[in-house]
Design a protein around this motif. Structure first.
Motif, PDB file in Angstrom:
ATOM      1  N   THR A  57      11.314   4.840  14.195  1.00 41.11           N
ATOM      2  CA  THR A  57      11.332   5.079  12.937  1.00 41.11           C
ATOM      3  C   THR A  57      11.204   3.836  11.970  1.00 41.11           C
ATOM      4  OG1 THR A  57      12.981   6.938  12.986  1.00 41.11           O
ATOM      5  CG2 THR A  57      12.652   5.828  10.852  1.00 41.11           C
ATOM      6  N   LEU A  58       9.887   3.849  11.031  1.00 48.08           N
ATOM      7  CA  LEU A  58       9.639   2.463  10.428  1.00 48.08           C
ATOM      8  C   LEU A  58      10.723   2.214   9.405  1.00 48.08           C
ATOM      9  CD1 LEU A  58       5.615   2.815  10.500  1.00 48.08           C
ATOM     10  CD2 LEU A  58       7.382   1.919  12.190  1.00 48.08           C
ATOM     11  N   SER A  59      10.926   1.041   8.871  1.00 50.57           N
ATOM     12  CA  SER A  59      11.706   0.673   8.109  1.00 50.57           C
ATOM     13  C   SER A  59      10.961   0.793   6.676  1.00 50.57           C
ATOM     14  CB  SER A  59      12.278  -0.784   8.265  1.00 50.57           C
ATOM     15  OG  SER A  59      13.079  -1.355   6.983  1.00 50.57           O
ATOM     16  N   SER A  60      11.866   1.201   5.685  1.00 53.05           N
ATOM     17  CA  SER A  60      11.114   1.430   4.300  1.00 53.05           C
ATOM     18  C   SER A  60      12.054   0.206   3.508  1.00 53.05           C
ATOM     19  CB  SER A  60      11.301   2.755   3.717  1.00 53.05           C
ATOM     20  OG  SER A  60      12.726   3.026   3.755  1.00 53.05           O
ATOM     21  N   ALA A  61      12.821  -0.596   4.021  1.00 52.06           N
ATOM     22  CA  ALA A  61      13.600  -1.520   3.463  1.00 52.06           C
ATOM     23  C   ALA A  61      12.903  -2.717   2.644  1.00 52.06           C
ATOM     24  CB  ALA A  61      14.764  -2.167   4.164  1.00 52.06           C
ATOM     25  N   ASP A  62      13.179  -3.387   1.591  1.00 51.34           N
ATOM     26  CA  ASP A  62      12.742  -4.621   1.146  1.00 51.34           C
ATOM     27  C   ASP A  62      12.760  -5.628   1.999  1.00 51.34           C
ATOM     28  OD1 ASP A  62      12.081  -2.531  -0.748  1.00 51.34           O
ATOM     29  OD2 ASP A  62      13.508  -3.599  -2.395  1.00 51.34           O
ATOM     30  N   ALA A  63      11.678  -6.699   1.850  1.00 52.89           N
ATOM     31  CA  ALA A  63      12.001  -7.713   2.438  1.00 52.89           C
ATOM     32  C   ALA A  63      11.116  -9.005   1.839  1.00 52.89           C
ATOM     33  CB  ALA A  63      11.325  -7.882   4.088  1.00 52.89           C
ATOM     34  N   PHE A  64      11.811 -10.167   1.735  1.00 53.24           N
ATOM     35  CA  PHE A  64      11.133 -11.157   1.054  1.00 53.24           C
ATOM     36  C   PHE A  64      10.787 -10.841  -0.485  1.00 53.24           C
ATOM     37  CE2 PHE A  64       8.812 -15.100   0.815  1.00 53.24           C
ATOM     38  CZ  PHE A  64       9.565 -15.960   1.197  1.00 53.24           C
ATOM     39  N   GLY A  65      11.346  -9.878  -1.194  1.00 51.44           N
ATOM     40  CA  GLY A  65      11.128  -9.510  -2.521  1.00 51.44           C
ATOM     41  C   GLY A  65      10.020  -8.497  -2.589  1.00 51.44           C
ATOM     42  N   VAL A  66       9.796  -8.049  -1.610  1.00 52.09           N
ATOM     43  CA  VAL A  66       8.414  -6.986  -1.483  1.00 52.09           C
ATOM     44  C   VAL A  66       8.939  -5.543  -1.378  1.00 52.09           C
ATOM     45  CG1 VAL A  66       6.265  -6.358  -0.318  1.00 52.09           C
ATOM     46  CG2 VAL A  66       6.693  -8.726  -0.782  1.00 52.09           C
ATOM     47  N   SER A  67       8.792  -4.694  -2.219  1.00 55.60           N
ATOM     48  CA  SER A  67       9.101  -3.365  -1.931  1.00 55.60           C
ATOM     49  C   SER A  67       8.586  -2.812  -0.819  1.00 55.60           C
ATOM     50  CB  SER A  67       8.681  -2.414  -3.022  1.00 55.60           C
ATOM     51  OG  SER A  67       9.406  -1.146  -3.041  1.00 55.60           O
ATOM     52  N   GLY A  68       9.538  -2.107   0.126  1.00 53.20           N
ATOM     53  CA  GLY A  68       8.828  -1.762   1.731  1.00 53.20           C
ATOM     54  C   GLY A  68       8.673  -2.939   2.530  1.00 53.20           C
ATOM     55  N   GLY A  69       8.982  -3.970   2.311  1.00 49.16           N
ATOM     56  CA  GLY A  69       8.120  -5.119   3.005  1.00 49.16           C
ATOM     57  C   GLY A  69       8.788  -5.325   4.505  1.00 49.16           C
ATOM     58  N   ALA A  70       9.831  -4.653   4.779  1.00 49.17           N
ATOM     59  CA  ALA A  70      10.284  -4.503   6.018  1.00 49.17           C
ATOM     60  C   ALA A  70       9.599  -3.828   7.115  1.00 49.17           C
ATOM     61  CB  ALA A  70      11.938  -4.355   6.180  1.00 49.17           C
ATOM     62  N   ALA A  71       8.498  -2.905   6.424  1.00 47.01           N
ATOM     63  CA  ALA A  71       7.720  -1.928   7.256  1.00 47.01           C
ATOM     64  C   ALA A  71       6.863  -2.896   8.344  1.00 47.01           C
ATOM     65  CB  ALA A  71       6.824  -1.115   6.503  1.00 47.01           C
ATOM     66  N   PRO A  72       6.858  -2.506   9.745  1.00 45.66           N
ATOM     67  CA  PRO A  72       6.022  -3.675  10.599  1.00 45.66           C
ATOM     68  C   PRO A  72       4.671  -3.627  10.208  1.00 45.66           C
ATOM     69  CG  PRO A  72       7.451  -2.099  11.803  1.00 45.66           C
ATOM     70  CD  PRO A  72       7.441  -1.572  10.282  1.00 45.66           C
ATOM     71  N   MET A  73       3.975  -4.781  10.007  1.00 46.52           N
ATOM     72  CA  MET A  73       2.980  -5.191   9.836  1.00 46.52           C
ATOM     73  C   MET A  73       2.176  -5.061   8.362  1.00 46.52           C
ATOM     74  SD  MET A  73       2.499  -6.817  12.781  1.00 46.52           S
ATOM     75  CE  MET A  73       1.045  -7.601  12.325  1.00 46.52           C
ATOM     76  N   LEU A  74       3.038  -4.717   7.294  1.00 48.78           N
ATOM     77  CA  LEU A  74       2.831  -4.825   5.953  1.00 48.78           C
ATOM     78  C   LEU A  74       2.616  -5.975   5.671  1.00 48.78           C
ATOM     79  CD1 LEU A  74       2.081  -3.305   3.452  1.00 48.78           C
ATOM     80  CD2 LEU A  74       4.765  -3.825   3.141  1.00 48.78           C
ATOM     81  N   VAL A  75       1.296  -6.576   5.263  1.00 45.66           N
ATOM     82  CA  VAL A  75       0.688  -7.715   4.737  1.00 45.66           C
ATOM     83  C   VAL A  75       0.438  -7.652   3.338  1.00 45.66           C
ATOM     84  CG1 VAL A  75      -0.538  -9.756   5.147  1.00 45.66           C
ATOM     85  CG2 VAL A  75       0.207  -8.438   7.093  1.00 45.66           C
ATOM     86  N   VAL A  76       1.124  -8.520   2.247  1.00 41.19           N
ATOM     87  CA  VAL A  76       0.726  -8.424   0.903  1.00 41.19           C
ATOM     88  C   VAL A  76       0.110  -9.770   0.745  1.00 41.19           C
ATOM     89  CG1 VAL A  76       2.106  -6.822   0.456  1.00 41.19           C
ATOM     90  CG2 VAL A  76       2.819  -9.047   0.112  1.00 41.19           C
ATOM     91  N   LYS A  77      -0.886  -9.999  -0.591  1.00 37.11           N
ATOM     92  CA  LYS A  77      -1.228 -11.409  -0.949  1.00 37.11           C
ATOM     93  C   LYS A  77      -0.314 -11.548  -2.050  1.00 37.11           C
ATOM     94  CE  LYS A  77      -5.018 -13.565  -3.283  1.00 37.11           C
ATOM     95  NZ  LYS A  77      -6.077 -13.278  -4.208  1.00 37.11           N
ATOM     96  N   PRO A  78       0.433 -12.612  -2.046  1.00 42.16           N
ATOM     97  CA  PRO A  78       1.452 -12.919  -3.177  1.00 42.16           C
ATOM     98  C   PRO A  78       0.539 -13.301  -4.281  1.00 42.16           C
ATOM     99  CG  PRO A  78       1.583 -14.440  -1.337  1.00 42.16           C
ATOM    100  CD  PRO A  78       0.453 -13.640  -0.947  1.00 42.16           C
ATOM    101  N   THR A  79       0.727 -12.743  -5.386  1.00 42.59           N
ATOM    102  CA  THR A  79       0.404 -13.005  -6.823  1.00 42.59           C
ATOM    103  C   THR A  79       1.530 -12.946  -7.889  1.00 42.59           C
ATOM    104  OG1 THR A  79       0.232 -10.647  -7.164  1.00 42.59           O
ATOM    105  CG2 THR A  79      -1.807 -11.578  -6.163  1.00 42.59           C
ATOM    106  N   PHE A  80       1.095 -13.304  -9.134  1.00 37.43           N
ATOM    107  CA  PHE A  80       1.943 -13.341 -10.246  1.00 37.43           C
ATOM    108  C   PHE A  80       1.530 -11.947 -10.953  1.00 37.43           C
ATOM    109  CE2 PHE A  80       2.280 -17.900  -9.743  1.00 37.43           C
ATOM    110  CZ  PHE A  80       3.470 -17.981  -9.711  1.00 37.43           C
TER     111      PHE A  80
END
Length: 157
Positions: A57-80
């Motif tokens: 089961t893939l995590s849907s928790a937030d990580a590092f202030g990113v919604s759903g960021g605890a899902a494995p291998m989700l990578v976001v580009k930080p922006t304002f």
């Protein structure tokens, strides 16, 4: 070796380096194993016993202030996400408070550097530092914010 007990949780932890560009989370993570059949001393079997595969089961928790960021291998580009700037006193030769409101798409931990450029026509007060005050939306102060000097020639803080 180590025996992983049946019926008990085992946590596997390892590091990977994320890609340099944004990507979606892994679609699925599958678990499987094989057990050597020669685990009884003196006996050997030709093939290992497979342990049936299952999807994690893939995590849907937030990580590092990113919604759903605890899902494995989700990578976001930080922006304002947003940024607004205003001032309190537009008359010449007066001290003027500039207020910049920003919202980042992720947490900005201690050690992060925020740069403000483009405030043309400013005058510095010599070597005295500009005192920064910051608060979050809920009114809490950002204790990790440090004092920096204003570089009037470069219009940069």
């Amino acid at each position: 070796g180590t025996v992983l007990g049946g019926g008990a949780d085992t946590v596997l932890t390892f590091w990977v380096q994320n890609s340099a560009s944004a990507q979606s989370a892994a679609g699925s993570v599958s678990l499987s194993a094989t057990v050597p059949s020669s685990t009884i001393t003196g006996l050997s079997a030709p093939d290992p016993s497979p342990v049936g595969a299952a999807d994690a089961t893939l995590s849907s928790a937030d990580a590092f202030g990113v919604s759903g960021g605890a899902a494995p291998m989700l990578v976001v580009k930080p922006t304002f996400v947003t940024g607004t700037a205003s001032q309190t006193f537009p008359l010449k030769n007066a001290y003027n408070m500039i207020q910049v409101t920003l919202q980042a798409s992720c947490d900005l931990p201690v050690g992060s550097v925020i740069t403000l450029d483009g405030l043309d026509g400013t005058t510095a007060w010599g070597s005295d530092p500009v005192i920064l005050a910051a608060s979050s939306e809920g009114g809490g102060a950002h204790a990790a914010l440090s004092t920096r000097s204003w570089n009037a020639g470069a219009n940069r803080l």
